[in-house]
Design a protein around this motif. Structure first.
Motif, mmCIF file in Angstrom:
data_model
loop_
_atom_site.group_PDB
_atom_site.id
_atom_site.type_symbol
_atom_site.label_atom_id
_atom_site.label_comp_id
_atom_site.label_asym_id
_atom_site.label_seq_id
_atom_site.Cartn_x
_atom_site.Cartn_y
_atom_site.Cartn_z
ATOM 1 N N TYR A 205 0.833 -1.201 0.000
ATOM 2 C CA TYR A 205 0.000 0.000 0.000
ATOM 3 C C TYR A 205 0.868 1.252 0.000
ATOM 4 O O TYR A 205 2.063 1.199 0.307
ATOM 5 N N VAL A 206 0.230 2.380 -0.311
ATOM 6 C CA VAL A 206 0.880 3.672 -0.186
ATOM 7 C C VAL A 206 -0.083 4.622 0.524
ATOM 8 O O VAL A 206 -1.276 4.663 0.220
ATOM 9 N N SER A 207 0.444 5.344 1.510
ATOM 10 C CA SER A 207 -0.366 6.312 2.262
ATOM 11 C C SER A 207 -0.332 7.659 1.543
ATOM 12 O O SER A 207 0.386 7.846 0.549
ATOM 13 N N PHE A 238 4.105 0.851 2.235
ATOM 14 C CA PHE A 238 4.248 -0.103 3.336
ATOM 15 C C PHE A 238 3.566 -1.409 2.981
ATOM 16 O O PHE A 238 2.710 -1.472 2.102
ATOM 17 N N SER A 239 3.977 -2.459 3.674
ATOM 18 C CA SER A 239 3.423 -3.787 3.430
ATOM 19 C C SER A 239 2.669 -4.282 4.662
ATOM 20 O O SER A 239 2.934 -3.864 5.787
ATOM 21 N N ASP A 240 1.729 -5.174 4.414
ATOM 22 C CA ASP A 240 0.968 -5.831 5.486
ATOM 23 C C ASP A 240 1.126 -7.325 5.314
ATOM 24 O O ASP A 240 0.646 -7.906 4.336
ATOM 25 N N VAL A 244 1.327 -7.456 10.374
ATOM 26 C CA VAL A 244 2.565 -6.773 10.729
ATOM 27 C C VAL A 244 2.886 -5.780 9.612
ATOM 28 O O VAL A 244 2.926 -6.156 8.437
ATOM 29 N N ILE A 245 3.107 -4.520 9.975
ATOM 30 C CA ILE A 245 3.336 -3.472 8.995
ATOM 31 C C ILE A 245 4.834 -3.269 8.789
ATOM 32 O O ILE A 245 5.571 -2.981 9.738
ATOM 33 N N GLN A 262 12.528 2.284 8.667
ATOM 34 C CA GLN A 262 11.916 1.582 9.795
ATOM 35 C C GLN A 262 12.938 0.570 10.327
ATOM 36 O O GLN A 262 13.416 -0.285 9.583
ATOM 37 N N SER A 263 13.265 0.678 11.604
ATOM 38 C CA SER A 263 14.183 -0.283 12.216
ATOM 39 C C SER A 263 13.432 -1.563 12.561
ATOM 40 O O SER A 263 12.193 -1.614 12.531
ATOM 41 N N ALA A 264 14.180 -2.595 12.916
ATOM 42 C CA ALA A 264 13.557 -3.857 13.320
ATOM 43 C C ALA A 264 12.680 -3.655 14.554
ATOM 44 O O ALA A 264 11.588 -4.236 14.665
ATOM 45 N N ALA A 265 13.146 -2.821 15.485
ATOM 46 C CA ALA A 265 12.362 -2.553 16.693
ATOM 47 C C ALA A 265 11.088 -1.803 16.350
ATOM 48 O O ALA A 265 10.014 -2.068 16.926
#
Length: 303
Positions: A205-207, A238-240, A244-245, A262-265
Motif C-alpha cells: 500500500y501507499v499512504s 508499506f506492506s501488510d 505486521v506493517i 523503519q528499524s527492526a524494533a
C-alpha cells in the motif's frame, strides 16, 4: 564346409542383431497415445483469510483429445493441517464436476469455486469446516484432485496431478483513514482528516501523508503541518504481512534524498488491529545527509 559354416554363423548373428533392433523399435513405439490426456495447469492458489465467502477462485485444466476424449472431470477436495510432525486430514469429497466441450484436439477449461463450496461437506477433526474462516490456521490447505471420465466409459485417476489451495493472511487495508501522527521526541501532534491508503499490489500500500508533511495539491492537515516544496504525494509505501506493517527504506515523497526508514524494533511495534482495523506505523525520517533521525508514530483509524 568351413565357408558354409562361417556364412551360416554370420547369417544367424545378423538375424539376431536385426531382431534386437526390431524389439527396441517395438518397445519405443508400442505405447501410442490414443487421447484423453488431462493436464493440471494451476498447481497452487492462495486463499486470503478474510475474503468474502462468495469471492471466486479459479483453476485451469487442459486436455489432449484423440480417439479417446475427456468428457467430464470430477474435482475432489480434501483439507490438511500439519500438527507438529502429524499431517491431519479431512474426508475427501466432491467439489464439482466440469464438462469439456470435446470439440478440438487441445481443449482448455477454467472452473471457479469459492469458500462456501470449499467447506461444504468437509469434516475435519470431527467437525465441519467453519463458515467463518478466521479460525483456519495459516499454512492449512485444501488439495484438489481430479478424476477424468473418458468417452470409452473409463475413468482415469490422477492422484499425482493436483491443485493446492493455501490458506494465507488476507490484507484488505485500502480505504480512508483519519491520521494522527506523533513526533516521539517532542510530543508534537500532527493530524490529517483523510489519509487515503491505496493498494498497489497484494499486501502492498501507499499512504497519502508522512510525518507532518503534505505536497502541493494535497489537503493540508492541522495548523502545524508542513507543505513540501516538491513531490505530488507525501506518503510512504508499506506492506501488510499477517497484520505486521513493514516499511522499506525509501525517499521522502519520492522527491528528496531524505530517507524514510523503519528499524527492526519499530517494525515489531507496527501492526494492524484485526478487530478495529486501526493501523499503527512506527518509522523515522532522516535529515542532514541522513545522519539525523526524527522518529514518528502514525495511527490510522478507519473512517
Amino acid at each position: 564346409m568351413k565357408k558354409i559354416l562361417k556364412l551360416s554363423l554370420f547369417s544367424f548373428l545378423a538375424l539376431g542383431m536385426f531382431s534386437c533392433v526390431d524389439d527396441d523399435n517395438d518397445t519405443l513405439t508400442g505405447d501410442k497415445n490414443v487421447g484423453g490426456l488431462l493436464s493440471v495447469e494451476t498447481l497452487a492458489i492462495t486463499y486470503a483469510q478474510g475474503s468474502a465467502p462468495t469471492d471466486a477462485l479459479s483453476a485451469s485444466l487442459s486436455v489432449f483429445q484423440g480417439r479417446e476424449k475427456v468428457e467430464t472431470v470430477d474435482v475432489y477436495k480434501q483439507y490438511f493441517r500439519l500438527d507438529g510432525s502429524t499431517l491431519l486430514k479431512s474426508n475427501n469429497v466432491l467439489l464439482k464436476s466440469v464438462n469439456f466441450p470435446v470439440e478440438n484436439q487441445h481443449e482448455s477449461l477454467t472452473f471457479s469455486f469459492n469458500y462456501n463450496e470449499l467447506i461444504s461437506g468437509v469434516v475435519f477433526e470431527g467437525q465441519p469446516l467453519p463458515a467463518d474462516d478466521a479460525t483456519l490456521e495459516i499454512g492449512d490447505y485444501w488439495l484438489l484432485t481430479y478424476v477424468a471420465k473418458l468417452t470409452d466409459g473409463r475413468t482415469e485417476h490422477l492422484n499425482v496431478k493436483s491443485t493446492k489451495v493455501n490458506v494465507s493472511c488476507g490484507s484488505f487495508l485500502a480505504g480512508n483513514y483519519s491520521n494522527r501522527t506523533v513526533r516521539t521526541e517532542t510530543g508534537a501532534v500532527y493530524t490529517f482528516a483523510n489519509d487515503l491508503v491505496t493498494q498497489i499490489a497484494d499486501g502492498l500500500y501507499v499512504s497519502s501523508y508522512v510525518g507532518p508533511y503534505y505536497c502541493a495539491g494535497q489537503a493540508p492537515g492541522s495548523a502545524n503541518t508542513i507543505q513540501l516544496p516538491a513531490g505530488t504525494r507525501a506518503g510512504y509505501t508499506f506492506s501488510d504481512v499477517c497484520n505486521v506493517i513493514g516499511l522499506d527504506t525509501q525517499n521522502l515523497a519520492s522527491a528528496f534524498t531524505n530517507e524514510v526508514r523503519q528499524s527492526a524494533a519499530q517494525k515489531a511495534l507496527s501492526n494492524v488491529n484485526p478487530v478495529t482495523g486501526v493501523i499503527t506505523v512506527h518509522y523515522s525520517i532522516f535529515f542532514s545527509g541522513n545522519t539525523v533521525e526524527r522518529p514518528f508514530v502514525t495511527t490510522l483509524t478507519p473512517l
